[in-house]
Design a protein around this motif. Sequence first.
Motif, PDB file in Angstrom:
ATOM      1  N   VAL A   1       3.388  13.240   7.728  1.00 42.41           N
ATOM      2  CA  VAL A   1       2.907  12.037   7.407  1.00 42.41           C
ATOM      3  C   VAL A   1       1.421  11.739   7.035  1.00 42.41           C
ATOM      4  CG1 VAL A   1       3.033   9.660   8.294  1.00 42.41           C
ATOM      5  CG2 VAL A   1       4.732  11.257   8.970  1.00 42.41           C
ATOM      6  N   PRO A   2       1.098  11.178   6.127  1.00 41.88           N
ATOM      7  CA  PRO A   2      -0.258  10.914   5.784  1.00 41.88           C
ATOM      8  C   PRO A   2      -1.118  10.109   7.018  1.00 41.88           C
ATOM      9  CG  PRO A   2       1.346  10.490   3.922  1.00 41.88           C
ATOM     10  CD  PRO A   2       2.121  10.788   5.156  1.00 41.88           C
ATOM     11  N   GLU A   3      -2.182  10.577   6.951  1.00 47.35           N
ATOM     12  CA  GLU A   3      -2.849   9.992   8.083  1.00 47.35           C
ATOM     13  C   GLU A   3      -2.883   8.334   8.253  1.00 47.35           C
ATOM     14  OE1 GLU A   3      -6.624  11.442   9.063  1.00 47.35           O
ATOM     15  OE2 GLU A   3      -6.005  13.304  10.116  1.00 47.35           O
ATOM     16  N   ASP A   4      -2.873   7.855   7.061  1.00 41.84           N
ATOM     17  CA  ASP A   4      -2.792   6.377   7.004  1.00 41.84           C
ATOM     18  C   ASP A   4      -1.392   5.719   7.019  1.00 41.84           C
ATOM     19  OD1 ASP A   4      -1.797   6.945   4.485  1.00 41.84           O
ATOM     20  OD2 ASP A   4      -3.306   5.836   3.402  1.00 41.84           O
ATOM     21  N   GLY A   5      -0.306   6.571   7.284  1.00 41.01           N
ATOM     22  CA  GLY A   5       0.869   6.392   7.355  1.00 41.01           C
ATOM     23  C   GLY A   5       1.734   5.685   6.078  1.00 41.01           C
ATOM     24  N   SER A   6       1.073   6.035   4.926  1.00 39.50           N
ATOM     25  CA  SER A   6       1.358   5.560   3.535  1.00 39.50           C
ATOM     26  C   SER A   6       2.980   6.065   3.199  1.00 39.50           C
ATOM     27  CB  SER A   6       0.484   5.692   2.651  1.00 39.50           C
ATOM     28  OG  SER A   6       0.452   7.185   2.565  1.00 39.50           O
ATOM     29  N   LEU A   7       3.657   5.110   2.707  1.00 39.33           N
ATOM     30  CA  LEU A   7       4.977   5.419   2.329  1.00 39.33           C
ATOM     31  C   LEU A   7       5.015   5.879   0.842  1.00 39.33           C
ATOM     32  CD1 LEU A   7       6.673   2.604   4.417  1.00 39.33           C
ATOM     33  CD2 LEU A   7       6.878   4.979   4.684  1.00 39.33           C
ATOM     34  N   PRO A   8       6.090   6.595   0.479  1.00 37.36           N
ATOM     35  CA  PRO A   8       6.610   6.965  -1.122  1.00 37.36           C
ATOM     36  C   PRO A   8       6.826   5.726  -1.789  1.00 37.36           C
ATOM     37  CG  PRO A   8       8.293   7.934   0.494  1.00 37.36           C
ATOM     38  CD  PRO A   8       7.268   7.411   1.344  1.00 37.36           C
ATOM     39  N   ALA A   9       7.066   5.605  -2.881  1.00 39.48           N
ATOM     40  CA  ALA A   9       7.115   4.364  -3.743  1.00 39.48           C
ATOM     41  C   ALA A   9       8.432   4.324  -3.614  1.00 39.48           C
ATOM     42  CB  ALA A   9       6.753   4.742  -5.218  1.00 39.48           C
ATOM     43  N   THR A  10       9.448   5.080  -3.304  1.00 34.79           N
ATOM     44  CA  THR A  10      10.955   4.815  -3.319  1.00 34.79           C
ATOM     45  C   THR A  10      11.353   3.911  -2.333  1.00 34.79           C
ATOM     46  OG1 THR A  10      11.080   6.822  -1.951  1.00 34.79           O
ATOM     47  CG2 THR A  10      11.407   7.228  -4.237  1.00 34.79           C
ATOM     48  N   ALA A  11      10.530   4.048  -1.123  1.00 37.42           N
ATOM     49  CA  ALA A  11      10.863   3.036  -0.039  1.00 37.42           C
ATOM     50  C   ALA A  11      10.996   1.325  -0.307  1.00 37.42           C
ATOM     51  CB  ALA A  11       9.864   3.158   0.915  1.00 37.42           C
TER      52      ALA A  11
ATOM     53  N   SER B   1       1.688  -1.804  10.392  1.00 32.99           N
ATOM     54  CA  SER B   1       3.082  -2.136   9.623  1.00 32.99           C
ATOM     55  C   SER B   1       2.922  -2.829   8.669  1.00 32.99           C
ATOM     56  CB  SER B   1       4.049  -2.508  10.404  1.00 32.99           C
ATOM     57  OG  SER B   1       3.756  -3.902  11.070  1.00 32.99           O
ATOM     58  N   GLY B   2       1.805  -4.205   8.758  1.00 30.21           N
ATOM     59  CA  GLY B   2       1.725  -4.970   7.714  1.00 30.21           C
ATOM     60  C   GLY B   2       1.006  -4.260   6.507  1.00 30.21           C
ATOM     61  N   ARG B   3       0.099  -3.608   6.719  1.00 31.63           N
ATOM     62  CA  ARG B   3      -0.670  -2.837   5.741  1.00 31.63           C
ATOM     63  C   ARG B   3       0.180  -1.746   4.841  1.00 31.63           C
ATOM     64  NH1 ARG B   3      -4.649  -2.606   9.692  1.00 31.63           N
ATOM     65  NH2 ARG B   3      -4.137  -0.279   9.906  1.00 31.63           N
ATOM     66  N   VAL B   4       0.835  -1.049   5.689  1.00 33.64           N
ATOM     67  CA  VAL B   4       1.615  -0.004   5.149  1.00 33.64           C
ATOM     68  C   VAL B   4       2.773  -0.424   4.097  1.00 33.64           C
ATOM     69  CG1 VAL B   4       3.090   2.051   5.524  1.00 33.64           C
ATOM     70  CG2 VAL B   4       0.919   1.862   6.925  1.00 33.64           C
ATOM     71  N   LEU B   5       3.404  -1.362   4.577  1.00 30.37           N
ATOM     72  CA  LEU B   5       4.469  -1.897   3.848  1.00 30.37           C
ATOM     73  C   LEU B   5       4.161  -2.781   2.666  1.00 30.37           C
ATOM     74  CD1 LEU B   5       6.942  -3.545   6.382  1.00 30.37           C
ATOM     75  CD2 LEU B   5       7.132  -1.369   5.650  1.00 30.37           C
ATOM     76  N   ALA B   6       2.891  -3.488   2.787  1.00 29.33           N
ATOM     77  CA  ALA B   6       2.266  -4.103   1.417  1.00 29.33           C
ATOM     78  C   ALA B   6       1.944  -3.156   0.456  1.00 29.33           C
ATOM     79  CB  ALA B   6       1.379  -4.924   2.036  1.00 29.33           C
ATOM     80  N   ASP B   7       1.101  -2.023   0.941  1.00 28.19           N
ATOM     81  CA  ASP B   7       0.553  -1.029  -0.047  1.00 28.19           C
ATOM     82  C   ASP B   7       1.682  -0.338  -0.565  1.00 28.19           C
ATOM     83  OD1 ASP B   7      -1.886  -1.789   0.867  1.00 28.19           O
ATOM     84  OD2 ASP B   7      -2.317  -0.146   2.217  1.00 28.19           O
ATOM     85  N   ALA B   8       2.927  -0.113  -0.128  1.00 27.27           N
ATOM     86  CA  ALA B   8       4.090   0.684  -0.609  1.00 27.27           C
ATOM     87  C   ALA B   8       4.705  -0.402  -1.464  1.00 27.27           C
ATOM     88  CB  ALA B   8       5.041   1.073   0.476  1.00 27.27           C
ATOM     89  N   GLY B   9       4.294  -1.651  -1.704  1.00 23.99           N
ATOM     90  CA  GLY B   9       4.889  -2.438  -2.531  1.00 23.99           C
ATOM     91  C   GLY B   9       6.237  -3.078  -2.315  1.00 23.99           C
ATOM     92  N   LEU B  10       6.506  -3.051  -0.823  1.00 31.05           N
ATOM     93  CA  LEU B  10       7.756  -3.779  -0.281  1.00 31.05           C
ATOM     94  C   LEU B  10       7.434  -5.276  -0.451  1.00 31.05           C
ATOM     95  CD1 LEU B  10       7.899  -0.699   0.970  1.00 31.05           C
ATOM     96  CD2 LEU B  10       9.676  -2.187   2.326  1.00 31.05           C
TER      97      LEU B  10
END
Length: 417
Positions: free
Chosen positions: A11-21, A79-88
């Motif tokens: 898992v990336p250290e910042d927890g980032s998710l793939p765009a498919t999420a 969680s807020g940052r990760v979901l927003a950065d993934a485009g959700l």
Amino acid sequence: MSPALPAGDPVPEDGSLPATAAEGAADRALAMYLHVPFCRVRCGYCDFTTYTAEELGGAGSGSSRAGYAAVAAREVEMSGRVLADAGLPARPVSTVFVGGGTPTLLPSGDLVGLLGAVDRVHGLAPDAEVTTEANPDSVTPASLAELAAGGFTRVSFGMQSSVPHVLATLDRTHDPARVPDVVRWAREAGLQVSLDLIYGAPGESRADWRASLEAALACAPDHVSAYALVVEPGTRMAGQVRRGELALPEQDDLAAKYEDADALLTAAGMSWYEVSNWAARPDARCRHNVSYWRGDDWWGVGPGAHSHVGGVRWWNVKHPGAYSARLVSGRSPAHAREVLDDEARLVERVLLGVRLAEGLPVDELPPAGRALLPGTVADGLVREPAEVPGTDGAARVVLTDRGRLLADGVVRRLLGW
């Protein structure tokens, strides 16, 4: 101790998710699970990520109860940052479930504060369901009133049994006579009440089980969960069974106890909506668990907690000290993850959907499962496919009473295995 975490991809250290999420996210609800990993006593059958004070050591380890809520709030912020950065898309949280462990070993103010963090980061839906698990000996009228005033709507008490020798076998420490009191206190606070029961403990007779069901029903709960005891490898009870100190019941005994549960709960006006769960009314169903079974998105906060967003599943490090250290240094607490392929997502959809009383649309079965469907109907395991009121109008596969007893086998057949 609970078993080792499964392997997976880094898992990336910042927890980032793939765009498919983000694909299809607007059509999925968002739920939050908040794990509190503390217990006074470790039950012999438990393999959850839980720790007693003796196992954790001193407060300096970064894993004390006193500082836990503040640490967990950091993951909520993440969680807020990760979901927003993934485009959700921004979505208010529809359900929050605080589990453990024994969440109510934390002060009610800490639990309310964690809920406030969820609201601050994501927002809570106006009709959000907010549940905490609790042991009957871990609450007071005042603590329950504080939870209700702080936004909680529901409490799930770990009753397990009303029979002292069964509770002793399970290492449960509460006095069963206290259960009616805590249910009354919760109702006076304005909370819905669920009672969790376990059947199939070594030495439990059918009369014992029926006594527990009757004691639960005497409290007039909104919801009842009844799960067969599963003795997981590595637990203290597994060792006792292996050494011949405890004897597990036969499968026929478990089936009879399930039928007892369904008969008594149904006679009391409760309806099953998932194989192991009954509700007094449709609005008393555990919406959080339904969100899991329908494949929505959820973020699990806490040591050992699992999350699922758009086909990406990950799980956190287990020890509270390691969990705290990662968050304090700004890193994701995730240990590993997997991206589910189409086949894995289909398996989960069938596995979970078939367990619901609303069933699963026939067209969501794989071709091999659809081919086996007439024989499965003929064997009395599922009903003839038909529309289920309140759903989408599609013909659905719904388990019969016999099929509920054999649900895992039915799922394998419907997957064409």
